[in-house]
Design a protein around this motif. Structure first.
Motif, mmCIF file in Angstrom:
data_model
loop_
_atom_site.group_PDB
_atom_site.id
_atom_site.type_symbol
_atom_site.label_atom_id
_atom_site.label_comp_id
_atom_site.label_asym_id
_atom_site.label_seq_id
_atom_site.Cartn_x
_atom_site.Cartn_y
_atom_site.Cartn_z
ATOM 1 N N VAL A 124 0.844 -1.200 0.000
ATOM 2 C CA VAL A 124 0.000 0.000 0.000
ATOM 3 C C VAL A 124 0.881 1.253 0.000
ATOM 4 N N ALA A 125 1.939 1.238 0.808
ATOM 5 C CA ALA A 125 2.803 2.430 0.926
ATOM 6 C C ALA A 125 3.543 2.711 -0.381
ATOM 7 N N ILE A 126 4.044 1.663 -1.030
ATOM 8 C CA ILE A 126 4.849 1.893 -2.230
ATOM 9 C C ILE A 126 3.944 2.337 -3.391
ATOM 10 N N ASN A 127 2.681 1.896 -3.395
ATOM 11 C CA ASN A 127 1.729 2.410 -4.378
ATOM 12 C C ASN A 127 1.413 3.875 -4.114
ATOM 13 N N HIS A 128 1.238 4.196 -2.844
ATOM 14 C CA HIS A 128 0.945 5.577 -2.443
ATOM 15 C C HIS A 128 2.137 6.486 -2.791
ATOM 16 N N ALA A 129 3.335 5.914 -2.798
ATOM 17 C CA ALA A 129 4.546 6.710 -3.013
ATOM 18 C C ALA A 129 4.792 7.061 -4.476
#
Lengths: 238, 104
Positions: free
Chosen positions: A122-127
């Motif tokens: 989720v974080a790397i997509n958000h990034a």
């Protein structure tokens, strides 16, 4: 100006992190519940189930620990196996590090300690299209996942014996479905379809080949390292 | 005591690889090839984890053990591609497998 500043603020708040965790919750709850059932069956008390989900906090690791405790393996063998299985976090932790340059060491320790496959995804997509990730957003994401995991484990320990297995409702598919979603979102937002699909297919192929060559779960780590290297080399030569 | 030592020992060896790269690599300037390599980690690790879930069973390659999950993966992929919704993808995946299990 004001409006965009407001939007930015809203997008990266603690509560936005909590909201962005919602798609992962079905996975955490069903797998956490199953882990609680397995831990209870392996002979752990409710207090020990609470402790293992609070301080180990890793699905695969907890299943392996429960299985090996039930089979009375020596402590050193269990700890070594879990170290190996969870060492893939080295790669996840390294991959998000460039997005957390502005945090204090204490904040980065907390972010890392609560890092899982799902929160990483989720974080790397958000990034995507961002230079940095917001610590509060990450904390909202991580803490939501963490609390749900711990509660699901304890619930599994308490109610496991009276409730039919989660497989009946297809809930065991929540985890692979999550990985499918995270993989596709990653590829679609990257827009480097050719190279991403080669990396993904290489990883799949290497996991399968590794399963014939090595016992245990070395495959995921070998495949991740090799497929990322293939991606880097192709990108350089193209 | 045995269980407690297993839990604490496992927790320590899980904590270290989670924290060390984040703490160290966020402090130093990573060379360009390192960044280019790390950029491929998300796709690589998600594909590897997915392959482990859908193609292996007890770490043995098996299509037949995973047949229903592989079938359920088809609508799940389509929903992921066309909706780009993580929650929608998970829900359709779980419901697809539930329906398949009901019939087979």
């Amino acid at each position: 100006m004001n409006e965009s500043a407001l939007y930015y603020e809203e997008e990266d708040s603690f509560w936005q992190g909590v909201k962005d965790c919602v798609p992962t919750l079905l996975g955490y709850l069903s797998i956490g519940f199953a882990a609680g059932v397995v831990e209870k069956t392996a002979g752990l008390s409710i207090a020990e189930i609470a402790l293992i989900s609070l301080i180990l906090y890793a699905g695969s690791g907890q299943f392996i620990a429960a299985g090996m405790i039930a089979a009375a393996h020596p402590i050193s063998a269990i700890v070594f196996t879990i170290f190996f299985v969870n060492s893939r976090h080295l790669l996840l932790s390294a991959a998000i590090a460039p997005y957390f340059r502005k945090q204090t060491i204490g904040q980065n320790i907390l972010t890392g300690a609560l890092l899982t496959d799902e929160t990483f995804g989720v974080a790397i997509n958000h990034a995507q299209h961002k230079k940095q990730l917001n610590y509060k957003w990450m904390l909202g994401l991580n803490i939501t996942a963490y609390l749900n995991w711990v509660l699901a484990n304890i619930a599994g320990g308490f109610f496991g014996q009276w409730i039919p297995t989660p497989e009946k409702y297809g809930l065991d598919f929540a985890l692979p479905a999550m990985f499918i979603g995270l993989l596709i979102l990653q590829i679609m937002s990257h827009k480097k379809y050719f190279i991403d699909i080669i990396v993904a297919l290489s990883a799949v192929l290497i996991v399968v080949i590794s399963s014939f060559l090595f016992p245990g779960s070395a495959g995921v780590i070998i495949a991740t390292i090799a497929a990322a290297t293939i991606g880097m080399v192709i990108e350089r030569w193209k | 005591m045995y269980i407690l030592l297993v839990i604490v020992g496992s927790a320590i060896v899980t904590f270290i690889p989670r924290v060390i790269p984040l703490v160290l690599l966020s402090r130093i300037q990573i060379p360009e090839w390192g960044i280019n390599w790390l950029k491929h980690i998300p796709v690589a690790v998600m594909a590897a984890l997915l392959a482990q879930e859908l193609l292996l069973s007890n770490n043995q390659f098996s299509i037949s053990d995973n047949l229903l999950s592989l079938l359920a993966a088809l609508p799940t992929f389509l929903v992921a591609i066309f909706s780009r919704s993580l929650l929608g993808t998970v829900l359709v995946g779980v419901i697809s497998l539930m329906i398949l299990r009901f019939f087979f």
